[in-house]
Design a protein around this motif. Structure first.
Motif, PDB file in Angstrom:
ATOM      1  N   ASN A 138     -11.287  63.664  48.022  1.00 40.01           N
ATOM      2  CA  ASN A 138     -10.461  62.594  48.579  1.00 40.01           C
ATOM      3  C   ASN A 138     -11.207  61.280  48.413  1.00 40.01           C
ATOM      4  O   ASN A 138     -12.286  61.109  48.976  1.00 40.01           O
ATOM      5  N   TRP A 139     -10.605  60.350  47.664  1.00 38.09           N
ATOM      6  CA  TRP A 139     -11.258  59.077  47.395  1.00 38.09           C
ATOM      7  C   TRP A 139     -10.252  57.950  47.497  1.00 38.09           C
ATOM      8  O   TRP A 139      -9.081  58.161  47.781  1.00 38.09           O
ATOM      9  N   ARG A 177     -18.194  63.477  53.362  1.00 40.36           N
ATOM     10  CA  ARG A 177     -17.192  64.430  53.858  1.00 40.36           C
ATOM     11  C   ARG A 177     -15.901  64.375  53.052  1.00 40.36           C
ATOM     12  O   ARG A 177     -15.191  65.362  52.951  1.00 40.36           O
ATOM     13  N   TYR A 178     -15.585  63.237  52.460  1.00 37.45           N
ATOM     14  CA  TYR A 178     -14.404  63.175  51.606  1.00 37.45           C
ATOM     15  C   TYR A 178     -14.694  63.730  50.218  1.00 37.45           C
ATOM     16  O   TYR A 178     -13.785  64.196  49.548  1.00 37.45           O
ATOM     17  N   ALA A 206      -5.719  62.286  47.946  1.00 44.49           N
ATOM     18  CA  ALA A 206      -6.146  63.604  47.464  1.00 44.49           C
ATOM     19  C   ALA A 206      -6.080  63.646  45.943  1.00 44.49           C
ATOM     20  O   ALA A 206      -5.129  63.163  45.342  1.00 44.49           O
ATOM     21  N   LYS A 207      -7.096  64.215  45.334  1.00 48.10           N
ATOM     22  CA  LYS A 207      -7.206  64.348  43.885  1.00 48.10           C
ATOM     23  C   LYS A 207      -6.876  63.042  43.161  1.00 48.10           C
ATOM     24  O   LYS A 207      -5.946  62.959  42.365  1.00 48.10           O
ATOM     25  N   PRO A 208      -7.643  61.998  43.427  1.00 42.30           N
ATOM     26  CA  PRO A 208      -7.291  60.681  42.891  1.00 42.30           C
ATOM     27  C   PRO A 208      -7.435  60.562  41.380  1.00 42.30           C
ATOM     28  O   PRO A 208      -6.729  59.761  40.760  1.00 42.30           O
ATOM     29  N   GLU A 209      -8.314  61.336  40.779  1.00 40.63           N
ATOM     30  CA  GLU A 209      -8.481  61.220  39.326  1.00 40.63           C
ATOM     31  C   GLU A 209      -7.256  61.749  38.590  1.00 40.63           C
ATOM     32  O   GLU A 209      -6.840  61.188  37.587  1.00 40.63           O
ATOM     33  N   LYS A 210      -6.643  62.810  39.113  1.00 42.95           N
ATOM     34  CA  LYS A 210      -5.403  63.300  38.517  1.00 42.95           C
ATOM     35  C   LYS A 210      -4.276  62.300  38.718  1.00 42.95           C
ATOM     36  O   LYS A 210      -3.462  62.076  37.823  1.00 42.95           O
ATOM     37  N   LEU A 259      -6.153  65.663  54.425  1.00 38.28           N
ATOM     38  CA  LEU A 259      -7.471  65.584  55.056  1.00 38.28           C
ATOM     39  C   LEU A 259      -7.554  64.369  55.976  1.00 38.28           C
ATOM     40  O   LEU A 259      -8.168  64.446  57.042  1.00 38.28           O
ATOM     41  N   TYR A 260      -6.934  63.278  55.592  1.00 37.25           N
ATOM     42  CA  TYR A 260      -6.894  62.103  56.449  1.00 37.25           C
ATOM     43  C   TYR A 260      -6.212  62.456  57.767  1.00 37.25           C
ATOM     44  O   TYR A 260      -6.669  62.071  58.837  1.00 37.25           O
ATOM     45  N   TRP A 261      -5.108  63.197  57.694  1.00 37.58           N
ATOM     46  CA  TRP A 261      -4.389  63.602  58.899  1.00 37.58           C
ATOM     47  C   TRP A 261      -5.261  64.497  59.773  1.00 37.58           C
ATOM     48  O   TRP A 261      -5.304  64.333  60.988  1.00 37.58           O
ATOM     49  N   ILE A 262      -5.969  65.416  59.156  1.00 39.51           N
ATOM     50  CA  ILE A 262      -6.808  66.337  59.926  1.00 39.51           C
ATOM     51  C   ILE A 262      -7.969  65.600  60.584  1.00 39.51           C
ATOM     52  O   ILE A 262      -8.232  65.769  61.783  1.00 39.51           O
TER      53      ILE A 262
END
Length: 191
Positions: free
Chosen positions: A144-145, A138-139, A171-175, A36-39
Motif C-alpha cells: 500500500n503506497w 507497515r504499508y 492498494a497495489k499502486p504499481e499495477k 488496509l487503510y480502513w483496518i
C-alpha cells in the motif's frame, strides 16, 4: 447518503457508472483508499476505543464512590466523543476520496469537510509523471503506497503544491499506475 450538495457518499458509484456509459468500461478506472487503510485507521481505533471505554468504566466503577463515578463517566464520554469524531472523519475520508481515470484526463475527488469538496482534473497532455511513493514499513508489508501525479500547473500564492496530486494509501499502486498509463496511452495512440 446525501447531506447537502457537497457531501454525497453515493457519488463514487454515480460518477463511475456515468463515465462507463460515456466511454468503454475498459477505458475507465476508479480506485480509492485500500482496505488496509480502513483496518488501520477505522477498525482498530474503533475497537480500541470501545475496549478502553468499557475497561475504564469497569475499573472506575469498582474503585470509586458513586459521587466521583458520575464525573468520571462524564469525562469518559467527552473523551470518547472527541476520539469518535476523529474516527468518523477518517471513515468519511475512506468513503469519499477517490481517483477516476478517463481516456483524456485524471479526476481526483477529495472531500475536505462536510461543506467543501475539491475536484481536481488533470488533462492528459499536462501530465508529466505518475509515480509511486513508497514510505512507511507497515504499508510496505501489504503493498500500500501513495500515487503521486505531477503535472504542469500555474503557480499561485495560495497553493504550494500546484501541479502535484497525491492519492494516499492505494492498494497495489504499481499495477494501478500501469493501468493508468495504459488507459492514457491507448487514447493517445487512437488519435
Amino acid at each position: 447518503m446525501r447531506i447537502f450538495s457537497n457531501f454525497d457518499t453515493k457519488l463514487k458509484t454515480k460518477v463511475y457508472n456515468e463515465n462507463c456509459t460515456r466511454y468503454w468500461s475498459e477505458c475507465v478506472l476508479m480506485f480509492g483508499r485500500s482496505r488496509l487503510y480502513w483496518i488501520l485507521k477505522i477498525f482498530f481505533p474503533m475497537s480500541w476505543l470501545i475496549l478502553c471505554s468499557i475497561a475504564r468504566l469497569v475499573i472506575y466503577y469498582k474503585r470509586t464512590d458513586w459521587v466521583y463515578f458520575y464525573y468520571i463517566l462524564a469525562g469518559t464520554i467527552v473523551l470518547d466523543i472527541v476520539i469518535l469524531l476523529h474516527i468518523a472523519w477518517r471513515y468519511i475520508d475512506y468513503l469519499i476520496n477517490f481517483m477516476l481515470v478517463l481516456p483524456h484526463a485524471l479526476v481526483l475527488y477529495s472531500q475536505k469537510w462536510v461543506f467543501e469538496r475539491d475536484v481536481t482534473t488533470i488533462n492528459q497532455n499536462s501530465i508529466k509523471t505518475i509515480s509511486v511513493e513508497k514510505r512507511w514499513f507497515r504499508y510496505s508489508i501489504f503493498d500500500n503506497w501513495d500515487i503521486t501525479i505531477l503535472s504542469e500547473g500555474i503557480p499561485s500564492e495560495s497553493d504550494i503544491n500546484y501541479g502535484k496530486v497525491v492519492l494516499k494509501r492505494v492498494a497495489k499502486p504499481e499495477k494501478k499506475r500501469e493501468k493508468i498509463i495504459r488507459i492514457l496511452w491507448l487514447t493517445n495512440k487512437n488519435k
